[in-house]
Design a protein around this motif. Structure first.
Motif, PDB file in Angstrom:
ATOM      1  N   ASP A 461       0.480  -1.143  -0.155  1.00  0.00           N
ATOM      2  CA  ASP A 461       0.306  -0.218  -0.186  1.00  0.00           C
ATOM      3  C   ASP A 461       0.947   1.447  -0.011  1.00  0.00           C
ATOM      4  O   ASP A 461       0.303   1.995   0.074  1.00  0.00           O
ATOM      5  N   GLU A 462       2.436   1.314   0.532  1.00  0.00           N
ATOM      6  CA  GLU A 462       2.996   2.327   0.407  1.00  0.00           C
ATOM      7  C   GLU A 462       4.199   1.895   0.227  1.00  0.00           C
ATOM      8  O   GLU A 462       5.346   1.877   0.837  1.00  0.00           O
ATOM      9  N   PRO A 463       4.274   1.840  -1.697  1.00  0.00           N
ATOM     10  CA  PRO A 463       5.882   1.381  -2.127  1.00  0.00           C
ATOM     11  C   PRO A 463       7.108   2.293  -1.814  1.00  0.00           C
ATOM     12  O   PRO A 463       8.000   1.554  -1.673  1.00  0.00           O
ATOM     13  N   TRP A 464       6.210   3.034  -2.196  1.00  0.00           N
ATOM     14  CA  TRP A 464       7.116   4.227  -1.481  1.00  0.00           C
ATOM     15  C   TRP A 464       7.981   4.649  -0.116  1.00  0.00           C
ATOM     16  O   TRP A 464       9.032   5.230   0.302  1.00  0.00           O
ATOM     17  N   GLY A 465       7.023   4.053   1.018  1.00  0.00           N
ATOM     18  CA  GLY A 465       7.602   3.565   2.523  1.00  0.00           C
ATOM     19  C   GLY A 465       8.728   3.454   3.346  1.00  0.00           C
ATOM     20  O   GLY A 465       9.606   2.536   2.287  1.00  0.00           O
ATOM     21  N   PHE A 466       9.441   4.462   3.519  1.00  0.00           N
ATOM     22  CA  PHE A 466      10.699   4.201   4.634  1.00  0.00           C
ATOM     23  C   PHE A 466      10.090   3.888   5.896  1.00  0.00           C
ATOM     24  O   PHE A 466       9.526   5.096   6.956  1.00  0.00           O
ATOM     25  N   VAL A 467      10.357   1.998   6.400  1.00  0.00           N
ATOM     26  CA  VAL A 467      10.531   2.051   8.129  1.00  0.00           C
ATOM     27  C   VAL A 467      11.141   1.407   8.265  1.00  0.00           C
ATOM     28  O   VAL A 467      11.534   0.340   8.493  1.00  0.00           O
ATOM     29  N   PRO A 468      11.967   2.515   9.543  1.00  0.00           N
ATOM     30  CA  PRO A 468      13.125   1.999   9.517  1.00  0.00           C
ATOM     31  C   PRO A 468      13.332   0.883  10.418  1.00  0.00           C
ATOM     32  O   PRO A 468      14.236  -0.342  10.227  1.00  0.00           O
ATOM     33  N   ARG A 469      12.268   0.281  11.375  1.00  0.00           N
ATOM     34  CA  ARG A 469      11.864  -0.849  12.059  1.00  0.00           C
ATOM     35  C   ARG A 469      12.104  -2.336  10.594  1.00  0.00           C
ATOM     36  O   ARG A 469      12.796  -3.040  11.135  1.00  0.00           O
ATOM     37  N   THR A 470      11.103  -1.897  10.026  1.00  0.00           N
ATOM     38  CA  THR A 470      11.072  -3.094   8.450  1.00  0.00           C
ATOM     39  C   THR A 470      12.908  -2.975   7.893  1.00  0.00           C
ATOM     40  O   THR A 470      13.068  -3.614   7.928  1.00  0.00           O
ATOM     41  N   VAL A 471      13.784  -2.290   7.572  1.00  0.00           N
ATOM     42  CA  VAL A 471      14.464  -2.172   6.924  1.00  0.00           C
ATOM     43  C   VAL A 471      15.415  -2.626   8.316  1.00  0.00           C
ATOM     44  O   VAL A 471      16.517  -3.480   6.967  1.00  0.00           O
ATOM     45  N   LEU A 472      15.582  -2.584   8.977  1.00  0.00           N
ATOM     46  CA  LEU A 472      16.794  -3.315  10.189  1.00  0.00           C
ATOM     47  C   LEU A 472      16.525  -4.290   9.838  1.00  0.00           C
ATOM     48  O   LEU A 472      17.195  -5.610   9.639  1.00  0.00           O
TER      49      LEU A 472
END
Length: 1023
Positions: A461-472
């Motif tokens: 739903d948010e393809p450009w989203g940046f979620v730090p926890r998800t990235v880590l």
């Protein structure tokens, strides 16, 4: 020069201990080492919605606004809003870390910090009133300390359920209308919780209430799983296994809630709405008790001349006192022109969902003061891809992982060192893989790989989203920990990487022309080279040449010299959305729609490989149709030779996944796709082939000649598969035909047309004879059972033989009758069929077309034995009256002479018997007396005990099958009738012995009969 191959410049165990995504605050040193600027933007309140506005701001702006905005009421509430993992708590922590710097030793502020991992009610209350002193506050702390010391989580959980029941049963639902009203009152939702079976369900360890009880009594620890800190649909008792044991009222509510989703939502809201009251009941705290305590705290700090700075890392985790706490922090410090309470500034991290559910008083206070919240759900975009921001964020964590938590703790408040500064590979590494703006190396990532992997793990739903926890948790930790081994072994990136990081929809994919080129020229590490080109090479945006250092690090060899790379492909455009309908009567519009449908098909085929998408049914069907039809049209029906079929789709060669299986295609409802004769893997080469087929099918250009040649090769290669499928469908496989030929041969045995010992050519002629000319042509008498079996077989023989001919012959066209059979193949099948001359139920299934013709064969042995018995009896009757040593013409002459002499003396029988004898004498003129001897020899083989049993059975079939004509029956009847006649004549002669003339004639007849009998007896005595 140091070797870069398989370099792992971090310890995976250290990385796992250093980079944590759990809800536990890192140490100050770790926090400073890993902090990177967050994406923050002001969001204006529109009712309960947030609307982003203005440009992004940084952490210092937030800190400045928080400390310098003057609220008219003396109570400032500044929400930091964002979804889980967006960095809200991190921002609150950053503000805390920098407060001392900006305050520069100010003593007029009291900082109260509620950490997200300190969720127990005791810790929350202690943190809020720690430095304030009064009898009331001491009493409150003592009560909570005693309660938490005397109770365990399981007991508290049961008390929470009971308290919820008590709270809900007194709710009248006044003002509520519709179906929701029935949830209130003593017969509503509270009654459901009162049932012991329901409460046991809600007390299961994975449900909300037991977890809440645990966190109310103790702080969170590393390893605790995150779940929404409130009731959800999973916590409702909708699937109780022992619901039959529940009360009638409870069973009713389980059924009602299970059936009505809207009531489920209302029930969840009710439980969450009354949860705080239930917690206060369970802890023996009155509602408003914390509000009173906080009021005392603010009064105390007002006397001290201090301002309260309240920092809340996660408001949602403060269970049991949220309402009181909110009321306390928004309570105005100034009343009636005087200040009675200490001013309070509250920086509160709250999820977006919780923010929208805040009480109206809190939202009103926010809107009246700042008018906005700080939103961390700020996605990147096509214009601002965030490549540098992502590199800066990940770069700090990569450096922390290389140094390790322990060493960072030793560094303390100083700036952490850069692990890359002492690495001998740094120049090459940073040139090839890049470094963040802070100088931290990005290996084993680069900017392109990082950005693409962030996109890959982002919400759809948010393809450009940046979620730090998800990235880590989904990018950095897996690569540093789980993929370290494959990197060392020279196998990175591997299939596990490909599965974990599918290309996001917003990213371009590696063109199939490049993929096909790599498949052809790198058969050892092609899939890995493709992944590197797509992620680290930004889908070969700058060509397919890979930096030599990257090749070395990932244990790849350069492509062979002289290999010419494919031409650079233009970026593909997304196919327009399908049009609902074309304008009627407009050929131009129809043509356009047609082209768009083809374009969508080509795009789907492209993304079938590049993105791993499913190949849609209509597109897969078009491909299967082209391939399956090509095989069918190219087949010549001569290997093996069989009748051409006009519609192979109905004869076992349909245009679906059972014939042409395509990996990753939608084959819903199709069984047997795994055993399809033509199978295509998901590959670039196959994608380009399919695209050529679609273009050729629609008369478009860009059809590659090599793909047309490949189609022709496929058609040739799979001709045998088509033949096999058609044979199986028509049940004319070799095994089927063997059974059919056996049935045909045994039917011919009943008709007296073939038997064991005949030449294979004679047997084949009988086996392919439809038997139309056999009806009523038999001469030798047969038992009724034999005749009935033959007639039953003949009624089904035409269809039987027609299918046999179809399987081994050809016709003029697909509808004509078979005019030629493959004798060489037929003879081999026939030899196998006649290996046995009995119908035994085969181990496999009998073809449907064979079954009608073999029904009479169920009593095959009985039929054969019956016919042999008849022949044996006939022979016995004959040999009693005519020995084998006596020629038949002698016997016939003796009978004629005896009859004539008897008539001379008027020794005659009744007219009918006389006519019968005369007719038999006339028929006997043409009989073959040698037939008797042949039959006798055949029967001797049937009853020869010295012969093997199988040989005796064959002899019986041969004896029974042969139609020996009328000779045996005529001879037997003649001998029997003549014998009876002459016996009667002899009796008559004896009665007339008184007459001298008659006596003389009778004596002559007696002499002739005596001579005939003596011959018969002598013959019977001979061996």
């Amino acid at each position: 020069m140091p070797d870069f191959r398989g370099k792992v410049c971090w310890d995976p165990a250290t990385a796992a201990n250093t980079i944590s995504v759990e809800a536990i605050s890192p140490s100050a040193a770790m926090f400073r080492a890993t902090h990177a600027p967050l994406r923050i933007q002001r969001a204006r309140l529109d009712g309960r919605q947030l609307v982003l506005e203005g440009q992004p701001v940084d952490e210092r702006t937030v800190l400045h606004d928080f400390l310098n905005y003057e609220s008219n009421s003396g109570a400032l509430l500044m929400p930091i809003v964002g979804e889980s993992g967006s960095g809200k708590s991190h921002l609150v922590r950053w503000v805390r870390e920098h407060l001392e710097l900006v305050d520069n030793g100010r003593r007029d502020r009291e900082i109260i910090y509620l950490e997200k991992h300190r969720t127990s009610l005791k810790a929350v209350v202690q943190s809020l009133i720690a430095k304030a002193d009064s009898d009331e506050l001491k009493q409150l702390k003592a009560e909570i300390d005693k309660f938490t010391a005397d109770i365990d989580a399981s007991v508290l959980a049961r008390r929470l359920i009971h308290s919820l029941n008590e709270t809900l049963v007194v709710e009248t639902g006044r003002g509520v209308s519709g179906p929701a009203r029935q949830l209130f009152g003593p017969h509503g939702l509270g009654a459901l919780l009162d049932d012991p079976h329901v409460s046991e369900f809600m007390l299961q360890p994975e449900k909300f209430v037991p977890q809440l009880a645990t966190y109310l009594l103790r702080d969170r620890t590393k390893g605790d799983k995150d779940r929404p800190p409130k009731f959800t649909a999973d916590d409702l008792p909708l699937d109780i296994t022992d619901v039959s044991k529940a009360s009638a009222l409870a069973k009713k509510w389980v059924q009602v809630l299970s059936a009505k989703a809207e009531l489920q939502e209302i029930a969840i809201d009710l439980l969450n709405e009354h949860l705080e009251t239930a917690i206060n009941r369970s802890f023996n705290l009155g509602m408003g008790r914390l509000l009173e305590a906080m009021t005392l705290v603010r009064e105390e700090y007002h006397r001290q001349g201090k301002e309260i700075v309240l920092l809340i890392e996660d408001f949602a985790l403060i269970q049991g006192v949220q309402k009181d706490l909110l009321d306390a922090v928004v309570e105005a410090a100034h009343r009636e022109g005087a200040t009675r309470l200490a001013p309070i500034r509250t920086l509160m991290a709250v999820t977006t969902g919780y923010f929208r559910d805040l009480p109206e008083t809190a939202l009103t206070r926010v809107q009246a003061n700042l008018g906005y919240a700080y939103d961390l759900d700020v996605p990147f975009s096509e214009e601002d891809t965030g490549e540098e921001a992502i590199a800066a964020f990940v770069g700090r964590y990569l450096n922390a992982a290389r140094i390790g938590k322990d060493q960072l703790e030793q560094v303390g408040s100083a700036e952490p060192p850069n692990a890359c500064d002492t690495c001998p590979l740094q120049p090459r590494c940073h040139d090839a893989f890049g470094a963040s703006a802070d100088g931290y190396g990005l290996y084993p990532f680069n900017r392109s790989a990082l950005t693409r992997m962030v996109h890959s793990t982002a919400s759809k739903d948010e393809p450009w989203g940046f979620v730090p926890r998800t990235v880590l948790g989904s990018v950095v930790r897996p690569i540093l920990i789980e993929h370290a081994g494959s990197l060392r072994r020279g196998e990175f990136p591997d299939a596990a990487f490909s599965e974990s990081f599918p290309t996001a929809d917003i990213d371009t994919t590696l063109d199939t022309a490049v993929r096909s080129f790599i498949d052809t020229n790198d058969r050892v590490a092609g899939p890995r080279r493709q992944l590197i080109l797509e992620f680290w090479g930004d889908a070969a945006a700058q060509g397919i040449e890979i930096d030599p250092t990257v090749l070395e690090a990932f244990a790849l060899n350069p492509l062979a010299a002289g290999v010419q790379a494919p031409p650079q492909q233009p970026q593909r455009e997304a196919a327009p959305s399908p049009q609902r309908s074309a304008t009627p009567g407009t050929a131009k519009t129809e043509a356009k729609t047609y082209r768009l449908s083809v374009q969508r098909s080509l795009q789907n085929i492209e993304e079938w490989v590049t993105r791993g998408d499913d190949l849609k049914q209509d597109h897969a069907r078009a491909i299967r149709t082209v391939i399956a039809t090509a095989v069918a049209e190219r087949y010549r029906w001569n290997a093996p030779l069989m009748q051409a079929q006009s519609n192979v789709k109905e004869k076992g060669w349909p245009n679906n996944g059972t014939v042409v299986s395509i990996e990753g295609s939608a084959v819903a409802g199709i069984t047997g796709a795994d055993s399809a004769p033509i199978q295509f893997k998901r590959s670039a080469t196959n994608s380009r082939f399919f695209q050529s087929l679609i273009r050729a099918q629609n008369g478009l250009d860009q059809v590659r000649g090599e793909d047309i040649r490949r189609l022709a090769t496929l058609a040739e290669r799979h001709a045998g598969a088509l033949a096999s499928r058609v044979q199986c469908n028509l049940e004319i496989t070799d095994d089927d035909l063997v059974l059919g030929l056996r049935a045909s041969v045994l039917g011919a045995v009943l008709a007296g047309r073939c038997w064991p010992g005949m030449s294979i050519e004679e047997l084949l002629a009988a086996a392919v004879d439809d038997g139309e000319a056999w009806k009523g042509t038999g001469v030798m008498s047969r038992p009724d059972r034999w005749t009935a079996a033959l007639n039953q077989h003949l009624s089904a023989r035409s269809a039987l033989v027609k299918r046999i001919r179809t399987g081994i012959g050809i016709s003029q066209g697909s509808r004509g009758a078979v005019g030629m059979i493959d004798a060489a193949r037929a003879i081999l099948l026939l030899e196998e069929a006649t290996a046995t001359w009995a119908w035994e139920t085969p181990t496999g299934s009998v073809p449907e077309w064979v079954k009608p013709a073999v029904k009479p064969f169920a009593s095959w042995s009985t039929l054969i034995d019956g016919q042999v018995t008849v022949l044996k009896d006939w022979l016995s009757d004959i040999r009693m009256r005519q020995p084998r040593s006596t020629p038949g013409n002698h016997t016939l002459a003796s009978i004629r002479t005896a009859v004539d002499r008897a008539r001379e003396v008027s020794l005659s029988l009744p007219a009918q018997r006389a006519r019968e004898l005369d007719a038999l004498l006339e028929q006997a003129v043409a009989v073959e007396w040698s037939t008797i001897s042949a039959l006798e020899d055949d029967l001797a083989r049937c009853f020869d005990d010295d012969r093997p049993e199988a040989s005796r059975l064959i002899a019986c079939i041969r004896t029974a099958a042969q139609d020996r004509g009328a000779s045996i029956e005529v001879i037997r009847n003649l001998l029997c009738v003549a014998d009876e006649w002459l016996d009667e004549a002899l009796k008559g002669a004896e009665m007339r012995a008184s007459s001298s003339a008659a006596k003389s004639a009778a004596e002559g007849v007696q002499e002739l009969i005596a001579e005939w009998h003596s011959l018969a007896v002598e013959g019977a005595d001979q061996p």
